[in-house]
Each structure stands twice: as C-alpha cells, then as structure tokens.
Write a protein that holds these residues in place. Structure first.
Motif, mmCIF file in Angstrom:
data_model
loop_
_atom_site.group_PDB
_atom_site.id
_atom_site.type_symbol
_atom_site.label_atom_id
_atom_site.label_comp_id
_atom_site.label_asym_id
_atom_site.label_seq_id
_atom_site.Cartn_x
_atom_site.Cartn_y
_atom_site.Cartn_z
ATOM 1 N N ASP A 177 43.281 28.228 54.556
ATOM 2 C CA ASP A 177 44.642 28.271 54.017
ATOM 3 C C ASP A 177 44.968 29.580 53.322
ATOM 4 O O ASP A 177 46.139 29.872 53.068
ATOM 5 C CB ASP A 177 44.855 27.124 53.017
ATOM 6 N N LEU A 178 43.944 30.371 52.991
ATOM 7 C CA LEU A 178 44.172 31.611 52.257
ATOM 8 C C LEU A 178 44.517 32.761 53.192
ATOM 9 O O LEU A 178 43.814 33.019 54.168
ATOM 10 C CB LEU A 178 42.922 31.972 51.450
ATOM 11 N N ASP A 179 45.584 33.469 52.872
ATOM 12 C CA ASP A 179 45.949 34.698 53.574
ATOM 13 C C ASP A 179 45.302 35.855 52.810
ATOM 14 O O ASP A 179 45.628 36.085 51.642
ATOM 15 C CB ASP A 179 47.475 34.831 53.589
ATOM 16 N N TRP A 180 44.367 36.572 53.456
ATOM 17 C CA TRP A 180 43.630 37.608 52.750
ATOM 18 C C TRP A 180 43.306 38.784 53.662
ATOM 19 O O TRP A 180 43.335 38.673 54.887
ATOM 20 C CB TRP A 180 42.324 37.064 52.155
ATOM 21 N N PHE A 181 42.976 39.903 53.040
ATOM 22 C CA PHE A 181 42.310 41.011 53.728
ATOM 23 C C PHE A 181 41.454 41.755 52.716
ATOM 24 O O PHE A 181 41.602 41.599 51.496
ATOM 25 C CB PHE A 181 43.287 41.937 54.460
ATOM 26 N N TYR A 182 40.531 42.566 53.222
ATOM 27 C CA TYR A 182 39.520 43.233 52.397
ATOM 28 C C TYR A 182 39.294 44.606 53.006
ATOM 29 O O TYR A 182 39.065 44.714 54.217
ATOM 30 C CB TYR A 182 38.254 42.378 52.425
ATOM 31 N N VAL A 183 39.358 45.649 52.206
ATOM 32 C CA VAL A 183 39.259 47.011 52.723
ATOM 33 C C VAL A 183 38.035 47.721 52.132
ATOM 34 O O VAL A 183 37.881 47.787 50.914
ATOM 35 C CB VAL A 183 40.521 47.834 52.406
ATOM 36 N N SER A 184 37.184 48.240 53.003
ATOM 37 C CA SER A 184 36.017 49.022 52.581
ATOM 38 C C SER A 184 36.274 50.497 52.845
ATOM 39 O O SER A 184 36.559 50.884 53.985
ATOM 40 C CB SER A 184 34.767 48.584 53.349
ATOM 41 N N PRO A 185 36.168 51.342 51.825
ATOM 42 C CA PRO A 185 36.345 52.773 52.042
ATOM 43 C C PRO A 185 35.101 53.397 52.666
ATOM 44 O O PRO A 185 34.054 52.757 52.779
ATOM 45 C CB PRO A 185 36.559 53.306 50.622
ATOM 46 N N ALA A 186 35.219 54.651 53.038
ATOM 47 C CA ALA A 186 34.062 55.417 53.511
ATOM 48 C C ALA A 186 33.073 55.611 52.366
ATOM 49 O O ALA A 186 33.332 55.262 51.213
ATOM 50 C CB ALA A 186 34.537 56.756 54.065
ATOM 51 N N ALA A 187 31.918 56.180 52.685
ATOM 52 C CA ALA A 187 30.837 56.294 51.703
ATOM 53 C C ALA A 187 31.221 57.169 50.510
ATOM 54 O O ALA A 187 30.906 56.842 49.361
ATOM 55 C CB ALA A 187 29.583 56.843 52.377
ATOM 56 N N LEU A 188 31.861 58.296 50.764
ATOM 57 C CA LEU A 188 32.299 59.177 49.682
ATOM 58 C C LEU A 188 33.723 58.812 49.306
ATOM 59 O O LEU A 188 34.684 59.143 50.014
ATOM 60 C CB LEU A 188 32.211 60.642 50.112
ATOM 61 N N PHE A 189 33.860 58.093 48.196
ATOM 62 C CA PHE A 189 35.162 57.621 47.749
ATOM 63 C C PHE A 189 35.103 57.376 46.247
ATOM 64 O O PHE A 189 34.238 56.649 45.766
ATOM 65 C CB PHE A 189 35.534 56.318 48.478
ATOM 66 N N GLY A 190 35.989 58.003 45.517
ATOM 67 C CA GLY A 190 36.018 57.809 44.071
ATOM 68 C C GLY A 190 36.521 59.040 43.359
ATOM 69 O O GLY A 190 36.718 60.101 43.964
#
Length: 214
Positions: A146-159
C-alpha cells in the motif's frame, strides 16, 4: 506543483533537494532538530524530528512527498529503520509518497554483486551508516504494497566533503554503482537533487531503489 516536506532539510542532501524543488515552484517545508544558520529563499524552516509523533503527523498531513534525508545509524538515538513503520503508517494515512536518501554502500559493484559495503576497500568506519541504510531499503522492499515509495542511492563520492561539479546531467541505474570511464564514482549535490526532484515530478521508479551518478 506539490508540497514537499523534508526531514533533514538543512543537511547536505536535503538542503540541495530543497533548493532544487523551490526553483521549480514546489512548496518546500524543511524539518531539522535545530534552526539553520543559513537558509534558502522560499523554503519554510521548522524545528522538529521524525521521532516525534506529533511532528510526523503534521508533516505527513501537509506533504504530497515526504522526503527522509537523515542519517541512517542514529536518528534521535535509534537507527532510522526503527522508524520506517511509523513513517509508512503516516504516509499511507495521509496519502503522501515516502522517499529516502540512501547511501552508495547498498549498490552492487558489478551485476549480481557484491555490494560496495561488502568489498575489502570499503572503509570500516562507514559500515555502520551504510548497513543501517541497507536495513531501511530491505524494510521498504518487504513492507506493505500500500505504500508509495522510492529510494535513491548516490554515487560513492557524495557529500559536503566532495561537492563535485554541477553538470546539469546524471545517469541512473537499478542496483549497480555508476562509475565513469576514469574509474571514479561521483555525483554533485546539485545534480543528485536534480535527479531526486525529477523523480518526484516524473514518477519513473515507483516502489523502487535507483542509483544516481555522473
């Protein structure tokens, strides 16, 4: 245009998402534990934590998109995964889409694995955070339909320590780490935010994780 509520909206990822969303005409509300010293024009800043039931209910009531851009290992003294059920319930009750800024550690370095966090080169000091984010992703994938979701993973060098270059472009993957021809895996905060808000607007990855990189 939609209302985007961001937990962790004054952090590196959340702050970039907030600024990108405002430039596109979205209403943006940012929650953080303390008031920011620097603000972005057009963003409404509030103090509060997703660990507070009243704050979470208010946020979900107002949100079309509820964005979680917090640490994975420690949110108010407990790991983020401990709050996924509460976030899920609030999002479903109020019809908000729930999304998370994850980490690169859960991405596969090659088709079929291993995950970046499981490679010998991965810094041991980063593992608690990476593995905490992995548990959040597992909880979403095994949770209610029932949950509408998404999840995003950045590249290794991120911050903030590796701000990178704003190119206005990015590449996406399903579960694999994105690596450039020179061997680097990186994404700037601004281009990551572009990809994130593109997903909010275009809905290309329903109930999925995807990776982002240059």
């Amino acid at each position: 245009m939609s209302t985007i509520v961001i937990f962790g909206g004054t952090g590196y990822a959340g702050g970039n998402i907030a600024r990108e969303a405002v430039t596109r005409g979205h209403q943006v509300i940012s929650y953080s534990r303390t008031a920011p010293t620097e603000t972005a024009e057009g963003v409404e800043y509030r103090t509060g934590s997703l660990t507070d039931d009243a704050v979470l209910a208010q946020a979900a009531t107002e949100a079309d998109d509820l964005v979680v851009a917090t640490h994975g290992a420690d949110v108010g003294g407990s790991p983020l995964v401990d709050h996924v059920a509460r976030l899920t319930s609030a999002a479903i009750e109020h019809g908000a889409r729930l999304s998370f800024v994850g980490g690169a550690g859960t991405l596969d370095v090659a088709k079929g694995g291993p995950r970046l966090v499981d490679t010998p080169e991965f810094n041991d000091e980063w593992k608690p955070e990476a593995l905490s984010h992995a548990k959040v992703l597992d909880a979403l994938r095994s949770g209610t339909q029932d949950l509408d979701w998404f999840y995003v993973s950045p590249a290794a060098l991120f911050g903030a320590w590796a701000p990178g270059e704003t190119t206005g472009a990015y590449r996406v993957s399903d579960d694999e780490l994105i690596v450039k021809e020179d061997g680097n895996s990186e994404i700037s905060g601004t281009d990551f935010a572009k990809a994130y808000v593109d997903e909010i607007e275009q809905r290309k990855h329903p109930r999925q994780r995807f990776g982002v990189g240059h």
